[in-house]
Motif scaffolding. Structure first.
Motif, mmCIF file in Angstrom:
data_model
loop_
_atom_site.group_PDB
_atom_site.id
_atom_site.type_symbol
_atom_site.label_atom_id
_atom_site.label_comp_id
_atom_site.label_asym_id
_atom_site.label_seq_id
_atom_site.Cartn_x
_atom_site.Cartn_y
_atom_site.Cartn_z
ATOM 1 N N THR A 312 12.153 -53.634 -50.190
ATOM 2 C CA THR A 312 11.510 -52.791 -51.202
ATOM 3 C C THR A 312 10.302 -52.081 -50.607
ATOM 4 O O THR A 312 10.076 -50.896 -50.856
ATOM 5 N N GLY A 313 9.532 -52.803 -49.804
ATOM 6 C CA GLY A 313 8.371 -52.201 -49.170
ATOM 7 C C GLY A 313 8.763 -51.139 -48.159
ATOM 8 O O GLY A 313 8.116 -50.099 -48.051
ATOM 9 N N HIS A 314 9.828 -51.386 -47.406
ATOM 10 C CA HIS A 314 10.285 -50.390 -46.423
ATOM 11 C C HIS A 314 10.667 -49.084 -47.127
ATOM 12 O O HIS A 314 10.204 -48.007 -46.786
ATOM 13 N N THR A 315 11.554 -49.206 -48.112
ATOM 14 C CA THR A 315 12.163 -48.006 -48.696
ATOM 15 C C THR A 315 11.266 -47.353 -49.732
ATOM 16 O O THR A 315 11.209 -46.116 -49.798
ATOM 17 N N TYR A 316 10.565 -48.167 -50.533
ATOM 18 C CA TYR A 316 9.852 -47.581 -51.669
ATOM 19 C C TYR A 316 8.329 -47.682 -51.602
ATOM 20 O O TYR A 316 7.652 -47.305 -52.541
#
Ligand code: WT7
Length: 649
Positions: A312-316
């Motif tokens: 979630t942190g990577h993409t968003y």
């Protein structure tokens, strides 16, 4: 019948989105299904800064995946940081890219796109000077500081492959990941900060590196200034390394399918898998889904309060928002620090318009009462997202009524580390919602529910959630082990990607994710394998055998219930639980905790020695009357003992 919630006017009015109605959604979903190449080539050219534009869309399919990896845009070349940074410099150079809120309320830092570009170039130049080559893996073991995002982008700038390891993982877990991807360089920080406490990141990193002679450099960002142990021939301070580095470093050109990052996630076996995401398909998917699902607008203050250690942190937090030129908030603290008002205090101060969190946080906050929410002004909010685990309708309604004052749309986004980005979800300005439903698939996602005979269910029903067609953001392989990738995701139902989740579909075609149907637990949105816990437990001296299952937990979603068989002569004592959790902390990390330990005389096994987890699950769920057929057990009497000794939770 679950009530349908129409899109509130605050969300639909003035939407700049190409998907602003259900008709738009239907049209795009069909376009992506009927002409995936044309649809996604158009999307990727409009979103990414290509060096050489691709002429090809998709190659490969799910039938032939053992022989050939799926590829998207394979003949294109690019560097993803040019999409995230350089392409915005002319138009958004002074716009805030990263808005950081530190552990103490009101401690903030901002980085404009121009500043972020310069910082990324400097860090990239520093890595280059350390000899990091294109394709080489770099482990990032940090907390939620802007430098974590800078480190990711710096790797990408020089074509190195980052692998972020969540800062809660233990030295042993970190060492496993360093070894698996054969990283020679690690980026960490002196200490992390969370909820008023320090996290000894450098010390844990040092412990992980003991004896790992292939680790030649550790780059250390100074955050708290606490003294740390130092190996002068290996360790380098970040501030020293970037001091004379270039603030305008040319990006290394990569192929569309070069790996961008490896991210480890748990499955049903003991060993985490390093899922590989590649440059162009992932970025296209991150950008497209971030813009459409949240209905991103130029002036939005967008806050995803996840950790960069997870997908979630990577993409968003990083890739999607930066590719879209958004202002993305990075949050170092917890929802309960200093009290349960922290999120909404932040929403008021920063005028957050899009807010994205997890059901476990929503449930924990709802339990603290509405005052913590209502004392802050939340009128800036327009879209409220949730991700990570099924959201129960009560928590959904609290989020909608209390936090959003019935004026925001709730986007319950279903996806996985493997999908790279959001797969089944409402589109904020378009999709009427139902509490507890992730609603409908994004374009490129073709969900199929398979029944017990592996046949697709037509119309309403419940089955195993599979995806029938490749999408640009899908993980391409498992690092160093394509066979394992094929075996895990494509062998249960040949021709389909199997998600591991169960799902119900109603008469409107809305999807309700029912949770994992494999041996994977989801505790507070953290994905952990039962086999990982079992491996830890049998390393405890007093324990001979262990069987671990989940049970419904009011805040965490699932709790962890362990059945253990003791070594002959071992004394269970009150310390068993302590010893078990100390071992979990040491071998996995602080987020891995067992809630219940029950000592049993034996595990329920079939005559062929397979543990019947169904029985363990039913007992842990407090439903021993629903055990079903136990006649195939080698020793049916253990079941009576298990039921008699069950711990009520
Ligand atoms: C598993 C994936 C996706 C980023 C965070 C977790 C569960 C995720 C939902 C949702 C019901 C959900 C699934 C999935 N999950 N989102 N909206 N509703 N369940 O990523 O660690 O790879 O875990 O999380 O069980 O398989 P992850």
């Amino acid at each position: 019948m679950t009530r349908l919630y129409p899109v509130p006017a605050r969300v639909s009015e003035g939407s700049p989105s190409k998907i602003a109605s259900m008709d738009d959604w239907r049209q795009q979903w069909l376009a992506a299904k009927d002409n995936p190449d044309g649809f996604w080539l158009d999307q990727t050219k409009a979103r990414l800064a290509w060096t050489t534009e691709p002429s090809q869309g998709l190659s490969g399919d799910f039938h032939n995946i053992a022989e050939q990896q799926v590829a998207w845009f394979a003949d294109g070349t690019l560097n993803v940081t040019e999409s995230c940074l350089d392409q915005h410099l002319a138009t958004r150079g002074d716009k805030v890219a990263i808005l950081w809120e530190g552990d103490e309320p009101g401690t903030t830092r901002t980085l404009t796109y121009a500043q972020l570009h310069a910082e990324v170039c400097k860090a990239a130049d520093a890595l280059r000077a350390m000899g990091v080559q294109k394709g080489e893996r770099v482990i990032i073991y940090m907390g939620m500081v802007p430098e974590a995002a800078i480190a990711m982008l710096a790797c990408a700038r020089i074509g190195a492959v980052h692998s972020v390891v969540f800062g809660g993982f233990s030295a042993e877990a970190l060492r496993d990941r360093i070894r698996d991807c054969a990283a020679e360089v690690i980026i960490t920080q002196d200490q992390g900060l969370r909820g008023g406490r320090t996290i000894p990141l450098k010390a844990t990193c040092d412990e992980a590196c003991v004896g790992e002679r292939h680790v030649r450099r550790v780059l250390v960002y100074q955050h708290t200034g606490a003294p740390v142990a130092w190996l002068p021939e290996r360790d380098v301070w970040w501030h020293d390394a970037v001091k004379d580095a270039s603030a305008d470093l040319a990006a290394v050109t990569c192929a569309a399918e070069d790996p961008l990052f490896v991210l480890y996630t748990s499955g049903s076996t003991g060993r985490p898998k390093g899922l590989v995401h590649t440059c162009a398909g992932y970025m296209t998917w991150a950008s497209y889904t971030h813009e459409t699902v949240f209905d991103l607008r130029e002036d939005d203050i967008y806050a995803c309060v996840a950790d960069v250690g997870w997908i979630t942190g990577h993409t968003y937090i990083v890739y999607g928002p930066l590719c879209n030129g958004a202002t993305t908030l990075m949050f170092e603290s917890t929802p309960l620090y200093p009290d349960a008002g922290r999120y909404w205090d932040m929403v008021e101060r920063h005028k957050v318009s899009i807010f994205y969190t997890a059901p476990t946080a929503i449930r924990a906050l709802a339990a603290q009462g509405d005052d913590f929410v209502t004392r802050y002004d939340r009128s800036s909010l327009r879209v409220l997202g949730t991700v990570g685990e099924p959201i129960n309708p009560e928590a959904w309604e609290w989020y909608y009524d209390v936090v959003g004052e019935k004026g925001c749309n709730i986007v319950d986004t279903w996806w996985q580390t493997e999908t790279g980005g959001i797969a089944i979800t409402p589109i904020a300005p378009a999709t009427p919602t139902k509490p507890g439903s992730a609603t409908l698939p994004n374009p490129a996602i073709v969900p199929t529910l398979l029944d017990d005979n592996a046949l697709p269910i037509v119309g309403p029903g419940e089955g195993r959630l599979c995806l029938a067609q490749p999408w640009p953001g899908m993980a391409r392989t498992v690092w160093g082990d394509h066979e394992r990738y094929v075996a895990t995701y494509f062998s249960t139902f040949p021709g389909y990607y199997f998600t591991g989740d169960g799902c119900r579909r109603d008469a409107d075609g809305y999807h309700f994710i029912t949770g994992r149907v494999d041996d994977v637990l989801n505790v507070s949105g953290h994905r952990m394998g039962t086999a990982e816990f079992e491996a830890v437990l049998i390393s405890v001296e007093a324990i001979a055998e262990a069987g671990v299952v989940g049970f419904p937990h009011p805040i965490k979603g699932q709790g962890v219930y362990a059945y253990v068989v003791l070594q002959p002569g071992a004394d269970p004592g009150a310390d068993l639980m302590k010893a078990a959790n100390a071992a979990c902390r040491e071998q996995i990390g602080a987020h891995a905790r067992i809630d219940v330990v029950q000592v049993v005389p034996g595990l329920p096994k079939t005559r062929s020695g397979k543990v019947m987890r169904r029985i363990l699950r039913k007992v842990a769920e407090g439903m021993p009357e629903a055990l079903g057929d136990v006649s195939t057990l080698a020793d049916p009497t253990v079941v009576e003992a298990i039921v008699a000794g069950a711990v009520r939770v």
